[in-house]
Design a protein around this motif. Structure first.
Motif, PDB file in Angstrom:
ATOM      1  N   MET A   1       0.843  -1.198   0.000  1.00  0.00           N
ATOM      2  CA  MET A   1       0.000   0.000   0.000  1.00  0.00           C
ATOM      3  C   MET A   1       0.878   1.248   0.000  1.00  0.00           C
ATOM      4  N   ARG A   2       0.494   2.201  -0.786  1.00  0.00           N
ATOM      5  CA  ARG A   2       1.177   3.490  -0.830  1.00  0.00           C
ATOM      6  C   ARG A   2       0.290   4.516  -0.141  1.00  0.00           C
ATOM      7  N   ASP A   3       0.812   5.171   0.894  1.00  0.00           N
ATOM      8  CA  ASP A   3       0.068   6.208   1.608  1.00  0.00           C
ATOM      9  C   ASP A   3       0.074   7.501   0.803  1.00  0.00           C
ATOM     10  N   VAL A   4      -1.103   8.128   0.697  1.00  0.00           N
ATOM     11  CA  VAL A   4      -1.219   9.403  -0.014  1.00  0.00           C
ATOM     12  C   VAL A   4      -2.165  10.330   0.738  1.00  0.00           C
ATOM     13  N   THR A   5      -1.954  11.613   0.545  1.00  0.00           N
ATOM     14  CA  THR A   5      -2.942  12.628   0.930  1.00  0.00           C
ATOM     15  C   THR A   5      -3.379  13.276  -0.376  1.00  0.00           C
ATOM     16  N   ILE A   6      -4.650  13.646  -0.426  1.00  0.00           N
ATOM     17  CA  ILE A   6      -5.234  14.122  -1.680  1.00  0.00           C
ATOM     18  C   ILE A   6      -6.035  15.393  -1.436  1.00  0.00           C
ATOM     19  N   VAL A   7      -5.897  16.331  -2.371  1.00  0.00           N
ATOM     20  CA  VAL A   7      -6.791  17.482  -2.413  1.00  0.00           C
ATOM     21  C   VAL A   7      -7.623  17.344  -3.681  1.00  0.00           C
ATOM     22  N   TYR A   8      -8.946  17.307  -3.498  1.00  0.00           N
ATOM     23  CA  TYR A   8      -9.891  17.259  -4.614  1.00  0.00           C
ATOM     24  C   TYR A   8     -10.240  18.694  -4.983  1.00  0.00           C
ATOM     25  N   TRP A   9      -9.961  19.076  -6.229  1.00  0.00           N
ATOM     26  CA  TRP A   9     -10.145  20.450  -6.681  1.00  0.00           C
ATOM     27  C   TRP A   9     -11.316  20.588  -7.644  1.00  0.00           C
ATOM     28  N   ASP A  10     -12.232  21.479  -7.299  1.00  0.00           N
ATOM     29  CA  ASP A  10     -13.208  21.962  -8.250  1.00  0.00           C
ATOM     30  C   ASP A  10     -12.545  23.151  -8.953  1.00  0.00           C
ATOM     31  N   PHE A  11     -13.004  23.512 -10.127  1.00  0.00           N
ATOM     32  CA  PHE A  11     -12.428  24.659 -10.831  1.00  0.00           C
ATOM     33  C   PHE A  11     -13.329  25.882 -10.731  1.00  0.00           C
ATOM     34  N   ASP A  12     -14.559  25.760 -11.228  1.00  0.00           N
ATOM     35  CA  ASP A  12     -15.469  26.910 -11.259  1.00  0.00           C
ATOM     36  C   ASP A  12     -15.868  27.298  -9.839  1.00  0.00           C
ATOM     37  N   GLY A  13     -15.586  28.534  -9.479  1.00  0.00           N
ATOM     38  CA  GLY A  13     -15.879  29.023  -8.138  1.00  0.00           C
ATOM     39  C   GLY A  13     -14.767  28.750  -7.137  1.00  0.00           C
ATOM     40  N   VAL A  14     -13.703  28.066  -7.589  1.00  0.00           N
ATOM     41  CA  VAL A  14     -12.569  27.755  -6.715  1.00  0.00           C
ATOM     42  C   VAL A  14     -11.276  28.306  -7.330  1.00  0.00           C
ATOM     43  N   LEU A  15     -10.897  27.770  -8.474  1.00  0.00           N
ATOM     44  CA  LEU A  15      -9.717  28.265  -9.190  1.00  0.00           C
ATOM     45  C   LEU A  15     -10.108  29.255 -10.289  1.00  0.00           C
ATOM     46  N   ARG A  16     -11.384  29.252 -10.622  1.00  0.00           N
ATOM     47  CA  ARG A  16     -11.956  30.167 -11.619  1.00  0.00           C
ATOM     48  C   ARG A  16     -13.096  30.935 -10.952  1.00  0.00           C
ATOM     49  N   PRO A  17     -12.783  32.036 -10.275  1.00  0.00           N
ATOM     50  CA  PRO A  17     -13.833  32.793  -9.588  1.00  0.00           C
ATOM     51  C   PRO A  17     -14.857  33.345 -10.573  1.00  0.00           C
ATOM     52  N   THR A  18     -16.063  33.530 -10.077  1.00  0.00           N
ATOM     53  CA  THR A  18     -17.131  34.060 -10.938  1.00  0.00           C
ATOM     54  C   THR A  18     -17.055  35.571 -11.091  1.00  0.00           C
ATOM     55  N   GLN A  19     -16.409  36.241 -10.142  1.00  0.00           N
ATOM     56  CA  GLN A  19     -16.289  37.700 -10.220  1.00  0.00           C
ATOM     57  C   GLN A  19     -15.153  38.048 -11.172  1.00  0.00           C
ATOM     58  N   SER A  20     -15.460  38.828 -12.182  1.00  0.00           N
ATOM     59  CA  SER A  20     -14.467  39.190 -13.180  1.00  0.00           C
ATOM     60  C   SER A  20     -13.412  40.109 -12.572  1.00  0.00           C
ATOM     61  N   ASN A  21     -12.180  39.887 -12.983  1.00  0.00           N
ATOM     62  CA  ASN A  21     -11.108  40.797 -12.602  1.00  0.00           C
ATOM     63  C   ASN A  21     -10.040  40.739 -13.694  1.00  0.00           C
ATOM     64  N   PRO A  22      -9.202  41.768 -13.786  1.00  0.00           N
ATOM     65  CA  PRO A  22      -8.242  41.842 -14.895  1.00  0.00           C
ATOM     66  C   PRO A  22      -7.136  40.791 -14.842  1.00  0.00           C
ATOM     67  N   ARG A  23      -6.993  40.107 -13.721  1.00  0.00           N
ATOM     68  CA  ARG A  23      -5.922  39.106 -13.605  1.00  0.00           C
ATOM     69  C   ARG A  23      -6.272  37.775 -14.263  1.00  0.00           C
ATOM     70  N   LEU A  24      -7.532  37.529 -14.564  1.00  0.00           N
ATOM     71  CA  LEU A  24      -7.943  36.228 -15.066  1.00  0.00           C
ATOM     72  C   LEU A  24      -7.230  35.875 -16.367  1.00  0.00           C
ATOM     73  N   THR A  25      -6.855  34.607 -16.484  1.00  0.00           N
ATOM     74  CA  THR A  25      -6.220  34.133 -17.711  1.00  0.00           C
ATOM     75  C   THR A  25      -7.285  33.994 -18.793  1.00  0.00           C
ATOM     76  N   ARG A  26      -6.872  33.690 -19.993  1.00  0.00           N
ATOM     77  CA  ARG A  26      -7.847  33.537 -21.086  1.00  0.00           C
ATOM     78  C   ARG A  26      -8.814  32.401 -20.814  1.00  0.00           C
ATOM     79  N   ASP A  27      -8.413  31.438 -19.975  1.00  0.00           N
ATOM     80  CA  ASP A  27      -9.303  30.330 -19.589  1.00  0.00           C
ATOM     81  C   ASP A  27     -10.144  30.664 -18.363  1.00  0.00           C
TER      82      ASP A  27
END
Length: 161
Positions: A1-27
């Protein structure tokens, strides 16, 4: 067995905020949100798993890299199983992924679910959910909550703006 810790990432609303700002990438990713994610992974050694519906895009891993996401993904098991019929919720997807990990010889020592979910969760997920405000996404104020959900102690400030 290999021990791991995991972070489950959502994108929209987490890494892609809904509030527009000039820093956002093209994605639509916010570099400061990506920096928080990278800091968490660098400080904890946790592996990243994509729980976002973006996992369905064949270019998902490339899009992540293009937007600066530097965390190590959990090899072939880098995303939660797809539920195309729409009958499972995010927590069901995480449970299915954990079962898949066990079959592949991984023992999950800790996990965090970073999502803009709110509302009642199964009891076994509640202490692991770190909810973000979808307007702003994940911020440095979430780092302590994520590391606590992982059960990993981090000394000092692991985030440098």
């Amino acid at each position: 067995m290999r021990d791991v810790t995991i972070v489950y990432w959502d994108f929209d609303g987490v890494l892609r905020p809904t509030q527009s700002n000039p820093r956002l990438t093209r994605d639509g990713f916010d570099p400061s949100c990506i920096a928080v994610a990278n800091a968490v992974h660098a400080a904890t050694g946790a592996l990243a798993v994509v729980s976002s519906t973006w996992r369905r895009d064949q270019r998902c891993r490339q899009i992540m890299a293009d937007n600066g996401f530097a965390a190590a993904l959990l090899d072939a098991n880098w995303m939660t199983p797809d539920d195309r019929d729409g009958h499972r919720d995010r927590c069901d997807d995480v449970d299915a992924h954990m079962a898949q990990c066990a079959r592949m010889g991984y023992r999950i020592r800790g996990f965090a679910i970073v999502d803009d979910l709110y509302g009642p969760l199964p009891a076994h997920h509640a202490p692991h959910l770190v909810s973000t405000d979808p307007r702003h996404g994940v911020t440095p104020s979430h780092i302590g909550m994520i590391t606590a959900a992982l059960g990993v102690a981090v000394s000092g400030d692991c985030y440098a703006a």
